[in-house]
Write a protein that holds these residues in place. Structure first.
Motif, PDB file in Angstrom:
ATOM      1  N   GLY A  24       0.839  -1.204   0.000  1.00 23.52           N
ATOM      2  CA  GLY A  24       0.000   0.000   0.000  1.00 23.52           C
ATOM      3  C   GLY A  24       0.870   1.248   0.000  1.00 23.52           C
ATOM      4  O   GLY A  24       2.102   1.185  -0.045  1.00 23.52           O
ATOM      5  N   SER A  25       0.207   2.397   0.091  1.00 25.23           N
ATOM      6  CA  SER A  25       0.898   3.684  -0.097  1.00 25.23           C
ATOM      7  C   SER A  25       1.987   3.929   0.941  1.00 25.23           C
ATOM      8  O   SER A  25       2.897   4.723   0.725  1.00 25.23           O
ATOM      9  N   GLY A  26       1.935   3.231   2.063  1.00 26.62           N
ATOM     10  CA  GLY A  26       2.956   3.414   3.109  1.00 26.62           C
ATOM     11  C   GLY A  26       4.343   3.039   2.639  1.00 26.62           C
ATOM     12  O   GLY A  26       5.343   3.561   3.138  1.00 26.62           O
ATOM     13  N   THR A  35       0.439   9.420   1.612  1.00 28.28           N
ATOM     14  CA  THR A  35      -0.562   8.350   1.718  1.00 28.28           C
ATOM     15  C   THR A  35      -1.944   8.968   1.524  1.00 28.28           C
ATOM     16  O   THR A  35      -2.069  10.179   1.348  1.00 28.28           O
ATOM     17  N   PHE A  36      -2.980   8.108   1.538  1.00 25.79           N
ATOM     18  CA  PHE A  36      -4.357   8.599   1.371  1.00 25.79           C
ATOM     19  C   PHE A  36      -4.961   8.945   2.721  1.00 25.79           C
ATOM     20  O   PHE A  36      -5.639   9.957   2.873  1.00 25.79           O
ATOM     21  N   ARG A  37      -4.723   8.086   3.737  1.00 21.81           N
ATOM     22  CA  ARG A  37      -5.353   8.249   5.044  1.00 21.81           C
ATOM     23  C   ARG A  37      -4.285   8.451   6.114  1.00 21.81           C
ATOM     24  O   ARG A  37      -3.095   8.360   5.827  1.00 21.81           O
ATOM     25  N   GLY A  38      -4.743   8.726   7.335  1.00 21.69           N
ATOM     26  CA  GLY A  38      -3.789   8.894   8.432  1.00 21.69           C
ATOM     27  C   GLY A  38      -3.110  10.268   8.374  1.00 21.69           C
ATOM     28  O   GLY A  38      -3.454  11.125   7.556  1.00 21.69           O
ATOM     29  N   VAL A 123      -3.154  -3.595  -8.960  1.00 18.92           N
ATOM     30  CA  VAL A 123      -4.607  -3.848  -8.846  1.00 18.92           C
ATOM     31  C   VAL A 123      -5.418  -2.550  -8.885  1.00 18.92           C
ATOM     32  O   VAL A 123      -6.632  -2.594  -9.055  1.00 18.92           O
ATOM     33  N   HIS A 124      -4.742  -1.397  -8.744  1.00 16.42           N
ATOM     34  CA  HIS A 124      -5.448  -0.107  -8.867  1.00 16.42           C
ATOM     35  C   HIS A 124      -4.927   0.709 -10.046  1.00 16.42           C
ATOM     36  O   HIS A 124      -5.127   1.919 -10.098  1.00 16.42           O
ATOM     37  N   GLY A 125      -4.279   0.049 -10.994  1.00 17.32           N
ATOM     38  CA  GLY A 125      -3.848   0.714 -12.220  1.00 17.32           C
ATOM     39  C   GLY A 125      -2.538   1.464 -12.049  1.00 17.32           C
ATOM     40  O   GLY A 125      -1.844   1.335 -11.039  1.00 17.32           O
ATOM     41  N   GLY A 192       2.482  -1.461   4.546  1.00 17.91           N
ATOM     42  CA  GLY A 192       2.080  -0.077   4.336  1.00 17.91           C
ATOM     43  C   GLY A 192       0.704   0.097   3.745  1.00 17.91           C
ATOM     44  O   GLY A 192       0.486   0.943   2.868  1.00 17.91           O
ATOM     45  N   THR A 193      -0.261  -0.721   4.221  1.00 17.44           N
ATOM     46  CA  THR A 193      -1.636  -0.508   3.773  1.00 17.44           C
ATOM     47  C   THR A 193      -2.577  -0.516   4.967  1.00 17.44           C
ATOM     48  O   THR A 193      -2.391  -1.288   5.905  1.00 17.44           O
ATOM     49  N   SER A 194      -3.605   0.344   4.885  1.00 18.69           N
ATOM     50  CA  SER A 194      -4.583   0.414   5.986  1.00 18.69           C
ATOM     51  C   SER A 194      -5.542  -0.775   5.921  1.00 18.69           C
ATOM     52  O   SER A 194      -6.265  -1.039   6.868  1.00 18.69           O
ATOM     53  N   GLY A 195      -5.532  -1.489   4.789  1.00 20.03           N
ATOM     54  CA  GLY A 195      -6.373  -2.686   4.664  1.00 20.03           C
ATOM     55  C   GLY A 195      -7.867  -2.365   4.664  1.00 20.03           C
ATOM     56  O   GLY A 195      -8.686  -3.200   5.054  1.00 20.03           O
ATOM     57  N   ILE A 217       3.870  -5.193   8.091  1.00 21.15           N
ATOM     58  CA  ILE A 217       4.834  -4.119   8.376  1.00 21.15           C
ATOM     59  C   ILE A 217       4.086  -2.806   8.215  1.00 21.15           C
ATOM     60  O   ILE A 217       3.608  -2.466   7.128  1.00 21.15           O
ATOM     61  N   ASN A 218       3.940  -2.083   9.334  1.00 29.77           N
ATOM     62  CA  ASN A 218       3.153  -0.853   9.310  1.00 29.77           C
ATOM     63  C   ASN A 218       3.520  -0.002  10.513  1.00 29.77           C
ATOM     64  O   ASN A 218       3.955  -0.525  11.536  1.00 29.77           O
ATOM     65  N   LEU A 219       3.305   1.314  10.339  1.00 27.25           N
ATOM     66  CA  LEU A 219       3.567   2.239  11.457  1.00 27.25           C
ATOM     67  C   LEU A 219       2.580   2.016  12.593  1.00 27.25           C
ATOM     68  O   LEU A 219       2.858   2.312  13.747  1.00 27.25           O
TER      69      LEU A 219
HETATM   70  N1  APR Z   1       6.044   2.525   6.747  1.00 24.11           N
HETATM   71  C1  APR Z   1       5.055   1.619   6.974  1.00 24.11           C
HETATM   72  N2  APR Z   1       3.731   1.930   6.939  1.00 24.11           N
HETATM   73  C2  APR Z   1       3.426   3.214   6.671  1.00 24.11           C
HETATM   74  C3  APR Z   1       4.404   4.218   6.435  1.00 24.11           C
HETATM   75  C4  APR Z   1       5.767   3.826   6.488  1.00 24.11           C
HETATM   76  N3  APR Z   1       6.769   4.695   6.274  1.00 24.11           N
HETATM   77  N4  APR Z   1       3.753   5.405   6.212  1.00 24.11           N
HETATM   78  C5  APR Z   1       2.435   5.143   6.294  1.00 24.11           C
HETATM   79  N5  APR Z   1       2.227   3.842   6.576  1.00 24.11           N
HETATM   80  C6  APR Z   1       0.954   3.134   6.704  1.00 24.11           C
HETATM   81  C7  APR Z   1      -0.122   3.870   7.454  1.00 24.11           C
HETATM   82  O1  APR Z   1      -0.037   3.566   8.845  1.00 24.11           O
HETATM   83  C8  APR Z   1      -1.387   3.258   6.829  1.00 24.11           C
HETATM   84  O2  APR Z   1      -1.768   2.072   7.490  1.00 24.11           O
HETATM   85  O3  APR Z   1       0.477   2.967   5.386  1.00 24.11           O
HETATM   86  C9  APR Z   1      -0.950   2.912   5.408  1.00 24.11           C
HETATM   87  C10 APR Z   1      -1.495   3.875   4.359  1.00 24.11           C
HETATM   88  O4  APR Z   1      -2.899   3.690   4.341  1.00 24.11           O
HETATM   89  P1  APR Z   1      -3.735   4.386   3.179  1.00 24.11           P
HETATM   90  O5  APR Z   1      -3.354   5.818   3.083  1.00 24.11           O
HETATM   91  O6  APR Z   1      -5.158   4.006   3.408  1.00 24.11           O
HETATM   92  O7  APR Z   1      -3.172   3.704   1.851  1.00 24.11           O
HETATM   93  P2  APR Z   1      -3.599   2.349   1.176  1.00 24.11           P
HETATM   94  O8  APR Z   1      -3.879   1.299   2.207  1.00 24.11           O
HETATM   95  O9  APR Z   1      -2.574   2.059   0.155  1.00 24.11           O
HETATM   96  O10 APR Z   1      -4.974   2.763   0.451  1.00 24.11           O
HETATM   97  C11 APR Z   1      -5.602   1.759  -0.314  1.00 24.11           C
HETATM   98  O11 APR Z   1      -7.271   3.361  -1.006  1.00 24.11           O
HETATM   99  O12 APR Z   1      -7.891   5.443  -1.757  1.00 24.11           O
HETATM  100  C12 APR Z   1      -7.598   4.154  -2.147  1.00 24.11           C
HETATM  101  O13 APR Z   1      -6.868   3.593  -4.288  1.00 24.11           O
HETATM  102  C13 APR Z   1      -6.427   4.130  -3.076  1.00 24.11           C
HETATM  103  O14 APR Z   1      -4.839   2.340  -3.356  1.00 24.11           O
HETATM  104  C14 APR Z   1      -5.452   3.195  -2.397  1.00 24.11           C
HETATM  105  C15 APR Z   1      -6.332   2.410  -1.447  1.00 24.11           C
END
Ligand code: APR
Length: 251
Positions: A24-26, A35-38, A123-125, A192-195, A217-219
């Motif tokens: 994920g974006s993390g 990232t998108f959230r947090g 999976v999201h292009g 790095g995804t909020s799931g 692996i996540n913050l």
């Molecule tokens: N290391 C590890 N984890 C991290 C870090 C880091 N340096 N920085 C942020 N994170 C974690 C945050 O704690 C959070 O759980 O990454 C996650 C980011 O969550 P989102 O912003 O929700 O991103 P993601 O899970 O990828 O979003 C999924 O949502 O909006 C849609 O299409 C968009 O693909 C995206 C999908």
């Protein structure tokens, strides 16, 4: 960093396993892509959140396409971070498949640099792609400026970013391949995804239901944390290099 958790995670990765990595974006955060959230997330601005919905393409094409154009310009200025490179080197130690929700190509760049070639499924292009809303042609061209609301040269249809918007189906091939990898995985790493966003977030659940061990692996804790066998709390760009070193030193 919890070295005990890193060591526990490394024991799952030692014997050249089938690994599905759900990204994920993390993972790209340390490369400067928000990232998108947090905290610091793009969706803290509610207007931005609407730009990821297919309905906005009709309601506010200028606002939406200008935002995506800004992100496409940013894409040309960012580089993989230590987490991308370490994950690429880890991918050389087993049968790795990467299912990424990220629309950047930083994992591809890192794998190319490390000369490793795992299957990577977006999976999201991809933000570097542009798609025609008329004939559905997809062009990989970062020089097209979406903020000018360009139209398709073949059919005159409106061009839009080649990413999946809320309200759209995920790319069939990418999800089918990622689901198969989840069913065959010995280990699923969730980085790095909020799931929170389905169906991408179902991949770790599918892997677990087929007997895989799950490493997160996540913050912070996420919607998937309860599924996990090992949780390594912290920054992926710092954890992955240590994890990769422990695994490769043991091979
Ligand atoms: N290391 C590890 N984890 C991290 C870090 C880091 N340096 N920085 C942020 N994170 C974690 C945050 O704690 C959070 O759980 O990454 C996650 C980011 O969550 P989102 O912003 O929700 O991103 P993601 O899970 O990828 O979003 C999924 O949502 O909006 C849609 O299409 C968009 O693909 C995206 C999908």
């Amino acid at each position: 960093m919890n070295l005990h958790a890193v060591r526990r995670a490394s024991t799952y990765l030692m014997d050249r396993p089938n690994v599905l990595v759900c990204v994920g974006s993390g993972l790209s955060a340390e490369s400067g892509i928000p990232t998108f959230r947090g905290s610091g997330g793009m969706f803290n601005d509610s207007r931005i959140a609407t730009y990821t919905d297919i309905e906005t393409l009709k309601k506010d094409p200028q606002g939406m396409l200008s935002w995506y154009q800004e992100r496409r310009v940013q894409l040309q200025q960012v580089r993989p971070n230590a987490g991308h490179f370490a994950l690429a080197r880890l991918a050389a130690t087993g049968n790795y498949t990467i299912a990424t929700q990220n629309v950047d190509n930083l994992m591809e760049v890192a794998c190319q640099t490390e000369n490793v070639h795992p299957d990577i499924h977006h999976v999201h292009g991809l933000l570097s792609d542009v798609k025609c809303t008329g004939c559905q042609t997809v062009i990989s061209d970062l020089n097209i400026d979406l903020s000018t609301l360009p139209s398709c040269e073949s059919c005159g249809g409106q061009l839009r970013p080649g990413v999946i918007l809320f309200g759209e189906e995920l790319p069939h091939d990418a999800m089918e391949a990622s689901t198969l990898a989840a069913q065959q995985a010995d280990i699923c790493m969730v980085i790095g995804t909020s799931g929170l966003v389905y169906p991408a977030a179902s991949l770790p659940e599918i892997a677990r239901n087929h007997g895989a061990k799950i490493i997160e692996i996540n913050l912070e804790l996420t919607a998937l944390s309860d599924l996990c066998d090992v949780i390594v709390r912290g920054n992926a760009s710092m954890i992955l290099p240590v994890l990769e070193r422990v695994v490769t030193d043991a091979l």
